[in-house]
Design a protein around this motif. Structure first.
Motif, PDB file in Angstrom:
ATOM      1  N   LEU A  92      -2.700 -30.019  -7.377  1.00 16.47           N
ATOM      2  CA  LEU A  92      -2.698 -28.810  -6.558  1.00 16.47           C
ATOM      3  C   LEU A  92      -1.682 -28.864  -5.429  1.00 16.47           C
ATOM      4  CD1 LEU A  92      -6.507 -27.982  -6.308  1.00 16.47           C
ATOM      5  CD2 LEU A  92      -4.830 -27.280  -8.019  1.00 16.47           C
ATOM      6  N   ASP A  93      -1.377 -30.061  -4.931  1.00 17.47           N
ATOM      7  CA  ASP A  93      -0.383 -30.125  -3.852  1.00 17.47           C
ATOM      8  C   ASP A  93       1.036 -30.341  -4.372  1.00 17.47           C
ATOM      9  OD1 ASP A  93      -0.057 -32.843  -4.378  1.00 17.47           O
ATOM     10  OD2 ASP A  93      -1.171 -33.509  -2.613  1.00 17.47           O
ATOM     11  N   GLY A  94       1.197 -30.323  -5.694  1.00 16.92           N
ATOM     12  CA  GLY A  94       2.529 -30.352  -6.275  1.00 16.92           C
ATOM     13  C   GLY A  94       3.162 -31.717  -6.401  1.00 16.92           C
ATOM     14  N   THR A  95       2.402 -32.778  -6.174  1.00 16.38           N
ATOM     15  CA  THR A  95       2.977 -34.123  -6.258  1.00 16.38           C
ATOM     16  C   THR A  95       2.779 -34.769  -7.619  1.00 16.38           C
ATOM     17  OG1 THR A  95       0.951 -35.086  -5.327  1.00 16.38           O
ATOM     18  CG2 THR A  95       2.713 -34.515  -3.788  1.00 16.38           C
ATOM     19  N   ALA A  96       1.993 -34.153  -8.490  1.00 15.34           N
ATOM     20  CA  ALA A  96       1.800 -34.672  -9.845  1.00 15.34           C
ATOM     21  C   ALA A  96       1.995 -33.535 -10.843  1.00 15.34           C
ATOM     22  CB  ALA A  96       0.412 -35.288 -10.006  1.00 15.34           C
ATOM     23  N   PHE A  97       2.408 -33.909 -12.058  1.00 12.21           N
ATOM     24  CA  PHE A  97       2.626 -32.935 -13.125  1.00 12.21           C
ATOM     25  C   PHE A  97       1.711 -33.255 -14.297  1.00 12.21           C
ATOM     26  CE2 PHE A  97       6.741 -33.397 -10.968  1.00 12.21           C
ATOM     27  CZ  PHE A  97       6.959 -32.089 -10.576  1.00 12.21           C
ATOM     28  N   ALA A  98       1.203 -32.203 -14.931  1.00 12.40           N
ATOM     29  CA  ALA A  98       0.328 -32.374 -16.088  1.00 12.40           C
ATOM     30  C   ALA A  98       0.909 -31.638 -17.286  1.00 12.40           C
ATOM     31  CB  ALA A  98      -1.072 -31.855 -15.787  1.00 12.40           C
ATOM     32  N   ALA A  99       0.788 -32.254 -18.453  1.00 10.46           N
ATOM     33  CA  ALA A  99       1.287 -31.666 -19.694  1.00 10.46           C
ATOM     34  C   ALA A  99       0.139 -31.456 -20.670  1.00 10.46           C
ATOM     35  CB  ALA A  99       2.340 -32.575 -20.328  1.00 10.46           C
ATOM     36  N   LEU A 100       0.144 -30.320 -21.339  1.00 10.44           N
ATOM     37  CA  LEU A 100      -0.807 -30.071 -22.416  1.00 10.44           C
ATOM     38  C   LEU A 100      -0.223 -30.657 -23.692  1.00 10.44           C
ATOM     39  CD1 LEU A 100      -3.418 -28.643 -23.413  1.00 10.44           C
ATOM     40  CD2 LEU A 100      -1.960 -26.683 -23.967  1.00 10.44           C
ATOM     41  N   ALA A 101      -0.835 -31.715 -24.194  1.00  9.27           N
ATOM     42  CA  ALA A 101      -0.300 -32.438 -25.349  1.00  9.27           C
ATOM     43  C   ALA A 101      -1.068 -32.047 -26.605  1.00  9.27           C
ATOM     44  CB  ALA A 101      -0.367 -33.944 -25.108  1.00  9.27           C
ATOM     45  N   MET A 102      -0.701 -30.898 -27.155  1.00  7.82           N
ATOM     46  CA  MET A 102      -1.330 -30.423 -28.383  1.00  7.82           C
ATOM     47  C   MET A 102      -0.319 -30.312 -29.521  1.00  7.82           C
ATOM     48  SD  MET A 102      -3.360 -26.849 -29.146  1.00  7.82           S
ATOM     49  CE  MET A 102      -4.666 -27.212 -27.976  1.00  7.82           C
ATOM     50  N   THR A 103       0.838 -29.721 -29.255  1.00  9.03           N
ATOM     51  CA  THR A 103       1.834 -29.467 -30.291  1.00  9.03           C
ATOM     52  C   THR A 103       2.347 -30.765 -30.906  1.00  9.03           C
ATOM     53  OG1 THR A 103       2.529 -27.460 -29.143  1.00  9.03           O
ATOM     54  CG2 THR A 103       4.047 -28.358 -30.765  1.00  9.03           C
ATOM     55  N   GLU A 104       2.484 -30.758 -32.239  1.00 12.67           N
ATOM     56  CA  GLU A 104       2.997 -31.922 -32.957  1.00 12.67           C
ATOM     57  C   GLU A 104       4.148 -31.509 -33.867  1.00 12.67           C
ATOM     58  OE1 GLU A 104      -1.210 -34.447 -33.202  1.00 12.67           O
ATOM     59  OE2 GLU A 104      -0.133 -33.918 -35.042  1.00 12.67           O
ATOM     60  N   PRO A 105       5.033 -32.449 -34.209  1.00 14.07           N
ATOM     61  CA  PRO A 105       6.174 -32.106 -35.066  1.00 14.07           C
ATOM     62  C   PRO A 105       5.767 -31.526 -36.418  1.00 14.07           C
ATOM     63  CG  PRO A 105       6.507 -34.258 -34.058  1.00 14.07           C
ATOM     64  CD  PRO A 105       5.094 -33.855 -33.750  1.00 14.07           C
ATOM     65  N   GLY A 106       4.656 -32.000 -36.976  1.00 14.70           N
ATOM     66  CA  GLY A 106       4.276 -31.568 -38.316  1.00 14.70           C
ATOM     67  C   GLY A 106       3.352 -30.379 -38.381  1.00 14.70           C
ATOM     68  N   SER A 107       2.721 -30.022 -37.256  1.00 17.09           N
ATOM     69  CA  SER A 107       1.724 -28.949 -37.308  1.00 17.09           C
ATOM     70  C   SER A 107       1.918 -27.883 -36.239  1.00 17.09           C
ATOM     71  CB  SER A 107       0.318 -29.544 -37.164  1.00 17.09           C
ATOM     72  OG  SER A 107       0.191 -30.250 -35.939  1.00 17.09           O
ATOM     73  N   GLY A 108       2.936 -28.030 -35.406  1.00 18.58           N
ATOM     74  CA  GLY A 108       3.137 -27.048 -34.347  1.00 18.58           C
ATOM     75  C   GLY A 108       1.962 -27.039 -33.393  1.00 18.58           C
ATOM     76  N   SER A 109       1.543 -25.838 -32.987  1.00 14.93           N
ATOM     77  CA  SER A 109       0.427 -25.708 -32.049  1.00 14.93           C
ATOM     78  C   SER A 109      -0.901 -25.439 -32.751  1.00 14.93           C
ATOM     79  CB  SER A 109       0.723 -24.585 -31.047  1.00 14.93           C
ATOM     80  OG  SER A 109       1.859 -24.903 -30.273  1.00 14.93           O
ATOM     81  N   ASP A 110      -0.945 -25.682 -34.056  1.00 17.94           N
ATOM     82  CA  ASP A 110      -2.186 -25.533 -34.810  1.00 17.94           C
ATOM     83  C   ASP A 110      -3.051 -26.766 -34.571  1.00 17.94           C
ATOM     84  OD1 ASP A 110      -4.239 -25.179 -36.576  1.00 17.94           O
ATOM     85  OD2 ASP A 110      -2.999 -25.179 -38.386  1.00 17.94           O
ATOM     86  N   ALA A 111      -3.949 -26.668 -33.599  1.00 20.08           N
ATOM     87  CA  ALA A 111      -4.760 -27.830 -33.210  1.00 20.08           C
ATOM     88  C   ALA A 111      -5.611 -28.343 -34.365  1.00 20.08           C
ATOM     89  CB  ALA A 111      -5.650 -27.471 -32.027  1.00 20.08           C
ATOM     90  N   PHE A 112      -6.023 -27.465 -35.272  1.00 22.96           N
ATOM     91  CA  PHE A 112      -6.892 -27.888 -36.360  1.00 22.96           C
ATOM     92  C   PHE A 112      -6.152 -28.718 -37.408  1.00 22.96           C
ATOM     93  CE2 PHE A 112      -9.897 -24.030 -35.686  1.00 22.96           C
ATOM     94  CZ  PHE A 112     -10.396 -24.647 -34.548  1.00 22.96           C
ATOM     95  N   SER A 113      -4.825 -28.751 -37.325  1.00 22.20           N
ATOM     96  CA  SER A 113      -4.040 -29.509 -38.307  1.00 22.20           C
ATOM     97  C   SER A 113      -3.358 -30.726 -37.694  1.00 22.20           C
ATOM     98  CB  SER A 113      -2.978 -28.595 -38.936  1.00 22.20           C
ATOM     99  OG  SER A 113      -3.574 -27.506 -39.605  1.00 22.20           O
ATOM    100  N   LEU A 114      -3.758 -31.105 -36.495  1.00 14.39           N
ATOM    101  CA  LEU A 114      -3.094 -32.229 -35.832  1.00 14.39           C
ATOM    102  C   LEU A 114      -3.363 -33.542 -36.561  1.00 14.39           C
ATOM    103  CD1 LEU A 114      -5.481 -33.914 -34.198  1.00 14.39           C
ATOM    104  CD2 LEU A 114      -5.216 -32.079 -32.541  1.00 14.39           C
ATOM    105  N   SER A 115      -2.462 -34.501 -36.336  1.00 16.66           N
ATOM    106  CA  SER A 115      -2.597 -35.806 -36.988  1.00 16.66           C
ATOM    107  C   SER A 115      -2.867 -36.936 -35.998  1.00 16.66           C
ATOM    108  CB  SER A 115      -1.328 -36.129 -37.787  1.00 16.66           C
ATOM    109  OG  SER A 115      -0.197 -36.178 -36.935  1.00 16.66           O
ATOM    110  N   ALA A 116      -2.783 -36.670 -34.699  1.00 17.89           N
ATOM    111  CA  ALA A 116      -3.055 -37.705 -33.696  1.00 17.89           C
ATOM    112  C   ALA A 116      -4.507 -38.164 -33.804  1.00 17.89           C
ATOM    113  CB  ALA A 116      -2.779 -37.171 -32.299  1.00 17.89           C
ATOM    114  N   THR A 117      -4.716 -39.449 -33.581  1.00 17.55           N
ATOM    115  CA  THR A 117      -6.059 -40.006 -33.700  1.00 17.55           C
ATOM    116  C   THR A 117      -6.469 -40.728 -32.421  1.00 17.55           C
ATOM    117  OG1 THR A 117      -5.191 -42.060 -34.665  1.00 17.55           O
ATOM    118  CG2 THR A 117      -5.865 -40.304 -36.191  1.00 17.55           C
ATOM    119  N   ALA A 118      -7.762 -40.723 -32.173  1.00 15.34           N
ATOM    120  CA  ALA A 118      -8.360 -41.487 -31.078  1.00 15.34           C
ATOM    121  C   ALA A 118      -9.505 -42.290 -31.692  1.00 15.34           C
ATOM    122  CB  ALA A 118      -8.860 -40.562 -29.980  1.00 15.34           C
TER     123      ALA A 118
END
Length: 205
Positions: A92-118
């Motif tokens: 909120l004070d602008g000293t840190a940046f956050a990224a939404l890490a959903m898009t992938e090279p093989g599936s674009g922004s289709d979250a249901f087709s992602l290949s990343a694993t946890a």
């Protein structure tokens, strides 16, 4: 600043970003109890529209909206008190940046087709592997709201979100990507190689 040169050289206006933070723009949609202004969606929309009308740097206005809508709102709605306390003040004070890490090279922004694993580990932590692409603030992010599957066999029902600091071992932030437009916003990839995060890195259930 020289906007033509900044656009040509893909320079992010960090000073202007911090001025926007000082004036409370990043706090607009954040509830008052979390350090924000508690503005509704219409007020936020009109504020950003006015900023876009008066500011020639469309990359800056896009970056503001991206962090506010994609990561800060998620933290406010789904994070624990401990997660909010750790991340919201610096965002909120602008000293840190956050990224939404959903898009992938093989599936674009289709979250249901992602290949990343946890992969869940015996001690409750997770081992994350995957490649996320075209992320706003990816090359400079301090935090990723990262989507990955804890149960690939369950399809979309196995997908979870994780708060992943980018200074963890195994996190590789890529270079700033060249683009046709919005060159003053840093876009790029992040790769995760056996990144281990604790149980409390998971966002929501």
């Amino acid at each position: 600043h020289d906007l033509v040169r900044a656009d040509h050289e893909s320079q992010f206006a960090l000073d202007d970003w911090r001025r926007c933070a000082e004036r409370g723009i990043l706090r607009l949609m954040v509830p008052v109890e979390f350090g924000g202004q508690g503005a509704d969606l219409a007020t936020t929309m009109l504020t950003l529209e006015g900023l876009g009308h008066g500011c020639g740097d469309n990359g800056l206005t896009f970056a503001l909206a991206s962090q506010m809508m994609s990561t800060q709102v998620a933290l406010c709605r789904f994070a624990t008190d401990e997660q909010r306390t750790r991340w919201l003040p610096d965002l909120l004070d602008g000293t840190a940046f956050a990224a939404l890490a959903m898009t992938e090279p093989g599936s674009g922004s289709d979250a249901f087709s992602l290949s990343a694993t946890a992969e869940p580990l015996d001690d409750g932590s997770y081992r994350i592997n995957g490649h996320k692409a075209y992320l706003t603030f990816g090359p400079v992010s301090d935090l990723c709201l990262m989507f990955a599957s804890t149960r690939p066999d369950a399809g979309s029902w196995g997908i979870s979100a994780f708060l992943v600091p980018t200074d963890l071992p195994g996190v590789e932030r890529g270079e700033v990507r060249e683009k046709m437009g919005m060159r003053t916003t840093p876009f790029g990839d992040i790769e995760f190689h056996d990144v281990v995060v604790p149980p409390d890195a998971r966002l929501g259930r």
